[in-house]
Design an enzyme around this catalytic site. Structure first.
Site, PDB file in Angstrom:
ATOM      1  N   CYS A 193      12.323  49.307  36.225  1.00  0.00           N
ATOM      2  CA  CYS A 193      12.489  49.033  34.531  1.00  0.00           C
ATOM      3  C   CYS A 193      13.226  48.582  33.731  1.00  0.00           C
ATOM      4  O   CYS A 193      13.265  47.460  33.443  1.00  0.00           O
ATOM      5  CB  CYS A 193      13.007  50.519  34.677  1.00  0.00           C
ATOM      6  SG  CYS A 193      11.766  51.734  34.939  1.00  0.00           S
ATOM      7  N   CYS A 240       3.716  51.225  33.204  1.00  0.00           N
ATOM      8  CA  CYS A 240       4.433  49.685  33.778  1.00  0.00           C
ATOM      9  C   CYS A 240       5.080  49.655  35.241  1.00  0.00           C
ATOM     10  O   CYS A 240       5.007  48.985  36.200  1.00  0.00           O
ATOM     11  CB  CYS A 240       5.532  50.121  33.356  1.00  0.00           C
ATOM     12  SG  CYS A 240       5.583  49.829  31.256  1.00  0.00           S
TER      13      CYS A 240
END
Lengths: 279, 101
Positions: A193, A240
């Site tokens: 991330c 994501c």
């Protein structure tokens, strides 16, 4: 001689201490994170980080500002309010499950429940409320749950995020677990991330403009043009992960809840601005 | 013409493809099982590409194309092994990138 032994034992104990325990405290992490982003974007006022890419890209900001005349999530918020106020079959409403009747409390979620030893997100609390009142749980990522969550977030507009990590080893472990998830590279593309949202915010990755980690959770649930509807933070987490070819985890899995806990703690003090719009 | 010899010859010729298919099926089963368990070992570091190859392998096997199925399973196994290596490597490496460590 005894003194030397004591020193040696103390040194041994220090070396044997797990690195997680030897690391920074959540508050130290947060302060360092804020400082990191201030240095990376010295011209961006701290409170602007909640607007993500709109704080960093003038063109995107202009598009966003023009959309704000008629925000695409307005109907969903109205629908969420109606559902929030409609009594369950037993006559009770969502208000019965939350502090202050569920109004103006978004900034306190997620929190660590020291009795159940787990992170409670707002969406989890909504579904647990339903189940406690004899109703079926809602689907996690979009639809009714996103609308109800959006309405509740709207009642907290402008309130500073206030996540606590209580003095409890399990709470700290949940925070650390979320932090580890955030910084771990995963997927065939080998991205974490942080690869995008800490190391490269303000840059383009193909057609996507990367937003900073700071302030990210404060605008959820979010209406994305790509989705054409509202979605929850865990829907975005899954997206994501999928983008980097990592198998997404289930919404409201322990891993994603811990991730939300860590990420939201980093935004402590910044205002709630959800629901919001994103490309 | 030697009839018994001819019969044996034809029988052998017909059994070759069947034997080959049986070998490919066993090969697929073995590699697929290994890919599956390695994919599980990746825990929450599983790759979508591994899952895709495993599905493709299964589909090929169901349609009887065991050569293609085994090939897909081998690809899945390789990807799964890489994801396990990533999981092990990240157990400590994440700290190097983290703010506050």
């Amino acid at each position: 001689m005894l003194k030397a032994k004591v020193i040696l034992v103390a040194l041994g104990a220090a070396l044997a201490m797990p690195q997680a325990l030897a690391g920074a405290t959540p508050e130290e992490d947060r302060k360092e994170t804020v400082e990191y982003f201030k240095q990376m974007f010295p011209d961006v006022p701290l409170e602007e980080f909640v607007n993500g890419q709109y704080a960093l890209n003038e063109d995107r900001r202009k598009q966003w500002e023009s959309m704000q005349d008629f925000p695409p999530y307005e109907f969903a918020v109205a629908e969420g309010k109606e559902m929030f106020e409609t009594p369950f079959a037993n006559g009770k409403t969502y208000a019965s499950c939350f502090e202050n009747g569920g109004i103006g409390i978004r900034q306190n979620y997620p929190y660590f429940d020291t009795e159940k030893k787990e992170v409670i997100t707002l969406e989890l609390a909504i579904n647990r409320c339903r189940e406690a009142n004899g109703e079926e749980p809602l689907r996690w990522k979009k639809g009714a749950i996103a609308s109800i969550s959006a309405y509740m977030a709207s009642t907290s507009e402008g309130k500073p995020i206030n996540i606590e990590v209580p003095d409890d080893p399990d709470a700290l472990a949940a925070y650390q677990d979320g932090k580890e998830f955030y910084y771990s590279r995963r997927g065939q593309l080998n991205f974490s991330c942080a690869s995008c949202h800490v190391q490269n915010p303000g840059k383009w990755i193909r057609a996507d403009f990367l937003s900073p980690a700071l302030g990210q959770p404060s605008n959820f649930p979010v209406h994305r043009s790509k989705w054409g509807e509202l979605g929850t933070l865990h829907r975005r987490f899954a997206g994501c992960n999928n983008n980097v070819r990592a198998e997404p985890l289930p919404a409201q899995s322990e891993e994603y809840r811990n991730l939300e806990y860590f990420l939201t703690y980093m935004s402590n003090g910044l205002p709630v601005v959800g629901p919001a719009t994103r490309p | 013409m030697n009839k018994p010899l001819l019969t044996i010859g034809i029988s052998l010729a017909l059994s070759v493809p069947l034997a080959a298919q049986a070998g490919a099926k066993e090969d697929f089963n073995e590699v697929y099982a290994k890919a599956q368990s390695t994919h599980q070992d990746a825990g929450n570091f599983q790759w979508t590409t591994t899952t895709d190859r495993m599905k493709a392998a299964k589909t090929s096997a169901e349609s009887g194309d065991y050569d293609k199925a085994a090939s897909m399973a081998r690809q899945a196994l390789k990807l799964a092994q890489e994801s396990v290596a990533q999981r092990k490597q990240q157990q400590e490496a994440w700290r190097n990138a983290a703010i506050g460590n």
